[in-house]
Scaffold this motif. Structure first.
Motif, PDB file in Angstrom:
ATOM      1  N   GLN A  32      49.519  51.497  25.688  1.00 24.93           N
ATOM      2  CA  GLN A  32      48.367  51.883  26.489  1.00 24.93           C
ATOM      3  C   GLN A  32      48.171  51.021  27.735  1.00 24.93           C
ATOM      4  OE1 GLN A  32      46.463  54.614  25.668  1.00 24.93           O
ATOM      5  NE2 GLN A  32      47.978  54.920  24.071  1.00 24.93           N
ATOM      6  N   ALA A  33      49.098  50.117  28.020  1.00 23.12           N
ATOM      7  CA  ALA A  33      48.923  49.204  29.153  1.00 23.12           C
ATOM      8  C   ALA A  33      48.807  49.973  30.458  1.00 23.12           C
ATOM      9  CB  ALA A  33      50.085  48.223  29.232  1.00 23.12           C
ATOM     10  N   SER A  34      47.938  49.497  31.327  1.00 18.34           N
ATOM     11  CA  SER A  34      47.680  50.168  32.592  1.00 18.34           C
ATOM     12  C   SER A  34      48.663  49.783  33.677  1.00 18.34           C
ATOM     13  CB  SER A  34      46.264  49.822  33.064  1.00 18.34           C
ATOM     14  OG  SER A  34      46.182  48.426  33.307  1.00 18.34           O
ATOM     15  N   GLY A  35      49.397  48.689  33.473  1.00 18.32           N
ATOM     16  CA  GLY A  35      50.293  48.201  34.502  1.00 18.32           C
ATOM     17  C   GLY A  35      49.582  47.301  35.501  1.00 18.32           C
ATOM     18  N   LEU A  36      48.277  47.086  35.309  1.00 17.69           N
ATOM     19  CA  LEU A  36      47.513  46.218  36.191  1.00 17.69           C
ATOM     20  C   LEU A  36      47.655  44.773  35.743  1.00 17.69           C
ATOM     21  CD1 LEU A  36      44.292  48.366  36.445  1.00 17.69           C
ATOM     22  CD2 LEU A  36      46.059  48.109  38.168  1.00 17.69           C
ATOM     23  N   ALA A  37      47.518  43.850  36.699  1.00 17.25           N
ATOM     24  CA  ALA A  37      47.624  42.434  36.372  1.00 17.25           C
ATOM     25  C   ALA A  37      46.447  41.680  36.977  1.00 17.25           C
ATOM     26  CB  ALA A  37      48.929  41.868  36.910  1.00 17.25           C
ATOM     27  N   PHE A  38      45.930  40.714  36.234  1.00 20.75           N
ATOM     28  CA  PHE A  38      44.904  39.809  36.741  1.00 20.75           C
ATOM     29  C   PHE A  38      45.623  38.775  37.587  1.00 20.75           C
ATOM     30  CE2 PHE A  38      42.034  36.196  36.569  1.00 20.75           C
ATOM     31  CZ  PHE A  38      40.809  36.801  36.801  1.00 20.75           C
ATOM     32  N   LYS A  39      45.352  38.739  38.901  1.00 19.09           N
ATOM     33  CA  LYS A  39      46.165  37.955  39.835  1.00 19.09           C
ATOM     34  C   LYS A  39      45.487  36.690  40.351  1.00 19.09           C
ATOM     35  CE  LYS A  39      44.465  40.560  43.778  1.00 19.09           C
ATOM     36  NZ  LYS A  39      44.781  41.339  44.938  1.00 19.09           N
ATOM     37  N   TRP A  40      44.259  36.402  39.942  1.00 16.84           N
ATOM     38  CA  TRP A  40      43.531  35.269  40.482  1.00 16.84           C
ATOM     39  C   TRP A  40      43.763  34.013  39.645  1.00 16.84           C
ATOM     40  CZ3 TRP A  40      41.712  40.189  39.881  1.00 16.84           C
ATOM     41  CH2 TRP A  40      41.419  40.879  41.062  1.00 16.84           C
ATOM     42  N   CYS A  41      43.687  32.856  40.307  1.00 21.23           N
ATOM     43  CA  CYS A  41      43.820  31.578  39.606  1.00 21.23           C
ATOM     44  C   CYS A  41      42.475  31.193  39.004  1.00 21.23           C
ATOM     45  CB  CYS A  41      44.250  30.477  40.575  1.00 21.23           C
ATOM     46  SG  CYS A  41      45.937  30.668  41.141  1.00 21.23           S
ATOM     47  N   VAL A  42      42.534  30.596  37.833  1.00 18.98           N
ATOM     48  CA  VAL A  42      41.314  30.129  37.177  1.00 18.98           C
ATOM     49  C   VAL A  42      41.250  28.615  37.293  1.00 18.98           C
ATOM     50  CG1 VAL A  42      41.195  32.089  35.595  1.00 18.98           C
ATOM     51  CG2 VAL A  42      42.444  30.056  34.914  1.00 18.98           C
ATOM     52  N   SER A  43      40.032  28.068  37.287  1.00 19.41           N
ATOM     53  CA  SER A  43      39.901  26.614  37.392  1.00 19.41           C
ATOM     54  C   SER A  43      39.792  25.946  36.033  1.00 19.41           C
ATOM     55  CB  SER A  43      38.694  26.259  38.265  1.00 19.41           C
ATOM     56  OG  SER A  43      37.527  26.880  37.769  1.00 19.41           O
ATOM     57  N   GLU A  91      35.823  40.408  44.121  1.00 13.32           N
ATOM     58  CA  GLU A  91      37.047  41.099  43.694  1.00 13.32           C
ATOM     59  C   GLU A  91      37.265  40.965  42.190  1.00 13.32           C
ATOM     60  OE1 GLU A  91      40.149  39.323  45.992  1.00 13.32           O
ATOM     61  OE2 GLU A  91      39.695  40.481  47.800  1.00 13.32           O
ATOM     62  N   VAL A  92      37.039  39.754  41.649  1.00 10.68           N
ATOM     63  CA  VAL A  92      37.229  39.527  40.217  1.00 10.68           C
ATOM     64  C   VAL A  92      36.246  40.363  39.407  1.00 10.68           C
ATOM     65  CG1 VAL A  92      37.031  37.806  38.373  1.00 10.68           C
ATOM     66  CG2 VAL A  92      38.248  37.246  40.479  1.00 10.68           C
ATOM     67  N   VAL A  93      34.975  40.313  39.777  1.00  7.08           N
ATOM     68  CA  VAL A  93      33.963  41.083  39.039  1.00  7.08           C
ATOM     69  C   VAL A  93      34.237  42.579  39.160  1.00  7.08           C
ATOM     70  CG1 VAL A  93      31.506  41.678  38.958  1.00  7.08           C
ATOM     71  CG2 VAL A  93      32.210  39.284  39.150  1.00  7.08           C
ATOM     72  N   GLN A  94      34.657  43.032  40.316  1.00 11.14           N
ATOM     73  CA  GLN A  94      34.989  44.451  40.494  1.00 11.14           C
ATOM     74  C   GLN A  94      36.182  44.842  39.619  1.00 11.14           C
ATOM     75  OE1 GLN A  94      35.928  45.523  44.516  1.00 11.14           O
ATOM     76  NE2 GLN A  94      35.879  47.718  44.088  1.00 11.14           N
ATOM     77  N   PHE A  95      37.210  43.998  39.562  1.00 10.46           N
ATOM     78  CA  PHE A  95      38.379  44.267  38.727  1.00 10.46           C
ATOM     79  C   PHE A  95      37.975  44.376  37.259  1.00 10.46           C
ATOM     80  CE2 PHE A  95      41.858  42.776  36.010  1.00 10.46           C
ATOM     81  CZ  PHE A  95      42.912  43.565  36.429  1.00 10.46           C
ATOM     82  N   LEU A  96      37.188  43.401  36.777  1.00  8.22           N
ATOM     83  CA  LEU A  96      36.770  43.406  35.375  1.00  8.22           C
ATOM     84  C   LEU A  96      35.847  44.583  35.067  1.00  8.22           C
ATOM     85  CD1 LEU A  96      36.200  39.570  34.912  1.00  8.22           C
ATOM     86  CD2 LEU A  96      38.214  40.919  34.277  1.00  8.22           C
ATOM     87  N   SER A  97      34.945  44.898  35.989  1.00  5.50           N
ATOM     88  CA  SER A  97      34.034  46.036  35.787  1.00  5.50           C
ATOM     89  C   SER A  97      34.795  47.351  35.721  1.00  5.50           C
ATOM     90  CB  SER A  97      33.001  46.096  36.908  1.00  5.50           C
ATOM     91  OG  SER A  97      32.158  44.975  36.861  1.00  5.50           O
ATOM     92  N   ALA A  98      35.818  47.485  36.532  1.00  3.07           N
ATOM     93  CA  ALA A  98      36.611  48.716  36.528  1.00  3.07           C
ATOM     94  C   ALA A  98      37.343  48.905  35.203  1.00  3.07           C
ATOM     95  CB  ALA A  98      37.601  48.711  37.687  1.00  3.07           C
ATOM     96  N   ARG A  99      37.724  47.812  34.539  1.00  7.43           N
ATOM     97  CA  ARG A  99      38.397  47.907  33.230  1.00  7.43           C
ATOM     98  C   ARG A  99      37.399  48.204  32.121  1.00  7.43           C
ATOM     99  NH1 ARG A  99      40.952  46.962  37.022  1.00  7.43           N
ATOM    100  NH2 ARG A  99      41.016  49.204  36.969  1.00  7.43           N
ATOM    101  N   ASN A 100      36.122  47.887  32.340  1.00  7.53           N
ATOM    102  CA  ASN A 100      35.016  48.248  31.443  1.00  7.53           C
ATOM    103  C   ASN A 100      35.176  47.724  30.011  1.00  7.53           C
ATOM    104  OD1 ASN A 100      32.499  49.396  31.126  1.00  7.53           O
ATOM    105  ND2 ASN A 100      33.333  51.333  30.410  1.00  7.53           N
ATOM    106  N   GLY A 101      35.913  46.645  29.832  1.00  8.60           N
ATOM    107  CA  GLY A 101      36.050  46.044  28.516  1.00  8.60           C
ATOM    108  C   GLY A 101      36.984  46.765  27.564  1.00  8.60           C
ATOM    109  N   VAL A 102      37.625  47.847  28.020  1.00  8.43           N
ATOM    110  CA  VAL A 102      38.494  48.606  27.123  1.00  8.43           C
ATOM    111  C   VAL A 102      39.904  48.804  27.662  1.00  8.43           C
ATOM    112  CG1 VAL A 102      36.625  49.835  25.984  1.00  8.43           C
ATOM    113  CG2 VAL A 102      37.666  50.822  28.009  1.00  8.43           C
ATOM    114  N   GLU A 103      40.074  48.777  28.967  1.00 10.14           N
ATOM    115  CA  GLU A 103      41.398  49.027  29.535  1.00 10.14           C
ATOM    116  C   GLU A 103      42.236  47.754  29.487  1.00 10.14           C
ATOM    117  OE1 GLU A 103      43.478  50.838  33.565  1.00 10.14           O
ATOM    118  OE2 GLU A 103      41.306  50.641  33.469  1.00 10.14           O
ATOM    119  N   VAL A 104      43.437  47.872  28.996  1.00  8.00           N
ATOM    120  CA  VAL A 104      44.342  46.733  28.845  1.00  8.00           C
ATOM    121  C   VAL A 104      44.988  46.413  30.189  1.00  8.00           C
ATOM    122  CG1 VAL A 104      46.426  45.919  27.668  1.00  8.00           C
ATOM    123  CG2 VAL A 104      44.791  47.379  26.457  1.00  8.00           C
TER     124      VAL A 104
END
Length: 153
Positions: A32-43, A91-104
């Protein structure tokens, strides 16, 4: 008098297909992977593991434990981005919101020593946005914290 039904023997091609079905490994589900990647660095990043087990408790304190299925060790990451500018935080919040907690989506954990980084399939069930530091020129920075849970496809 009960007469048993007649059973025809399997011909060779049917027998070969049945044998292959019973012995060959099969995919149990569709990825079910979407092919999307989280691309931001975390501190900051930390993870916890709590293996899933089945426990049978008996008298006198005796207990038996065994793994609960396959993939019993799931990484749960606690992550943060501190003092990110408004564009990055948005951008990060928009990316996470678009996945809505269910999209891999895919995520590469930090500080890997391997030549080829290990990529995990994760979901983000929760995130938060807070005000960060205020820079002397008036720029407002944000703190974004979120949690990734590893999933197995």
């Amino acid at each position: 008098m009960i007469v048993p039904p007649t059973v025809r023997p399997l011909n060779a091609p049917m027998r070969a297909r049945l044998d292959a079905f019973l012995t060959e490994p099969r995919l149990v589900g569709t990825p079910q992977a979407s092919g999307l990647a989280f691309k931001w660095c975390v501190s900051s990043a930390s993870y916890e593991l709590e293996p899933r087990i089945v426990k049978a408790q008996f008298g006198d304190g005796y207990a038996q434990r065994r793994p609960d299925g396959i993939n019993t060790q799931v990484c749960i990451w606690s992550l943060a981005m501190k003092n990110a500018d408004s564009t990055t935080a948005g951008e990060v919040v928009q990316f996470l919101s678009a996945r809505n907690g269910v999209e891999v989506f895919n995520w590469t954990p930090p500080r890997q020593q391997a030549e080829e980084p290990v990529v995990q399939d994760v979901i983000c069930p929760s995130w938060s946005l807070a005000y960060g530091d205020l820079v002397s020129d008036g720029t407002l920075l944000y703190n974004v914290s979120f949690r990734f849970e590893q999933v197995f496809l």
